[in-house]
Design an enzyme around this catalytic site. Structure first.
Site, PDB file in Angstrom:
ATOM      1  N   CYS A   1       0.829  -1.202   0.000  1.00  0.00           N
ATOM      2  CA  CYS A   1       0.000   0.000   0.000  1.00  0.00           C
ATOM      3  C   CYS A   1       0.872   1.263   0.000  1.00  0.00           C
ATOM      4  O   CYS A   1       1.470   1.588  -1.019  1.00  0.00           O
ATOM      5  CB  CYS A   1      -0.993  -0.031   1.152  1.00  0.00           C
ATOM      6  SG  CYS A   1      -2.351   1.163   0.946  1.00  0.00           S
TER       7      CYS A   1
ATOM      8  N   HIS B   1      -3.549  -5.157   0.784  1.00  0.00           N
ATOM      9  CA  HIS B   1      -3.011  -5.499   2.097  1.00  0.00           C
ATOM     10  C   HIS B   1      -3.021  -7.016   2.309  1.00  0.00           C
ATOM     11  O   HIS B   1      -3.958  -7.562   2.899  1.00  0.00           O
ATOM     12  CB  HIS B   1      -3.825  -4.825   3.200  1.00  0.00           C
ATOM     13  CG  HIS B   1      -3.563  -3.370   3.335  1.00  0.00           C
ATOM     14  ND1 HIS B   1      -2.643  -2.857   4.223  1.00  0.00           N
ATOM     15  CD2 HIS B   1      -4.075  -2.303   2.673  1.00  0.00           C
ATOM     16  CE1 HIS B   1      -2.612  -1.535   4.113  1.00  0.00           C
ATOM     17  NE2 HIS B   1      -3.478  -1.181   3.178  1.00  0.00           N
TER      18      HIS B   1
ATOM     19  N   GLU C   1      -1.529  -8.704   4.405  1.00  0.00           N
ATOM     20  CA  GLU C   1      -1.535  -9.044   5.839  1.00  0.00           C
ATOM     21  C   GLU C   1      -2.944  -9.088   6.408  1.00  0.00           C
ATOM     22  O   GLU C   1      -3.153  -9.596   7.524  1.00  0.00           O
ATOM     23  CB  GLU C   1      -0.674  -8.046   6.620  1.00  0.00           C
ATOM     24  CG  GLU C   1      -1.334  -6.745   7.012  1.00  0.00           C
ATOM     25  CD  GLU C   1      -1.502  -5.750   5.878  1.00  0.00           C
ATOM     26  OE1 GLU C   1      -2.091  -4.672   6.107  1.00  0.00           O
ATOM     27  OE2 GLU C   1      -1.039  -6.040   4.752  1.00  0.00           O
TER      28      GLU C   1
END
Length: 233
Positions: free
Chosen positions: A115, A211, A213
């Site tokens: 990002c 993202h 994660e």
């Protein structure tokens, strides 16, 4: 062989819930280190340093680097005036992470930008950013999901060849592509640039606008960890 050591840049924030204290703290959403661990790496947090010149020393101790998501890059970094929707600057973090990126690229360290990290990677290569766009942010604190399609023949396409739904939370994106970078994915619904990379087979430099994660797909992070292990060996 030991697991590769993956450094992850951090926020520098005033922590409201820090026991009985409110004081500056180096913070990172737990999804980052957990994703590194799930992908087979060892995670270490890299707080902003008052002397960005120390970035080369930090990078020399790592097997790979992740530049994490976070606040908007200050527009002065790419020669623009702030848009009314651009967030307040995080100058210390900008300086530190740009120094880390430059140090990593100088020595060929595997690098993943997430990002904001992808946006900084583009800025480091002389590119610019769209300071506001609609439709890529869900409700406050909730990730949106949309489909991205990798560009055939790229590193990203080798990692994840098919179109895939990814978690996103951003209101900025790459505008003018930085020198030496290529586009490796776009959003299928509006064409927003969703991944960039340095082409070629000599290293691993990749930025993704989403993202990983915040999701279950470990392929991008596992590819970074594998590249780190291969480069070290």
């Amino acid at each position: 062989m030991s697991q590769p050591l993956i450094g992850i840049s951090t926020y520098l924030e005033s922590a409201v819930h820090w026991g009985v204290w409110q004081q500056p703290a180096a913070l990172l959403p737990a999804g980052y280190h957990r994703l590194v661990q799930r992908a087979g790496g060892l995670a270490v947090m890299l707080p902003p340093d008052d002397a960005p010149t120390s970035a080369a020393s930090v990078v020399s101790r790592l097997d790979a680097l992740v530049i994490a998501g976070g606040p908007d890059v200050e527009p002065v970094r790419y020669g623009a005036e702030p848009h009314e929707r651009t967030g307040p600057p995080a100058r210390e973090r900008d300086a530190w992470e740009l120094a880390l990126i430059e140090a990593a690229i100088a020595v060929g360290l595997p690098l993943l930008g997430i990002c904001r990290g992808m946006q900084l990677l583009n800025v480091a290569h002389g590119g610019t950013l769209v300071q506001h766009l609609e439709g890529h942010v869900g409700p406050p604190g909730v990730f949106e999901h949309h489909e991205v399609k990798p560009v055939p023949g790229t590193l990203l396409a080798r990692i994840a060849p098919e179109a895939v739904s990814v978690p996103t939370y951003h209101h900025q994106a790459v505008d003018r592509l930085g020198e030496g970078l290529v586009v490796s994915a776009r959003a299928t619904r509006d064409g927003t640039l969703e991944a960039v990379e340095v082409p070629g087979d000599t290293g691993f430099v990749l930025g993704v606008q989403w993202h990983p994660e915040a999701g279950e797909d470990v392929r991008v992070m596992r590819a970074l960890v594998d590249a780190a292990a291969a480069a070290r060996d």
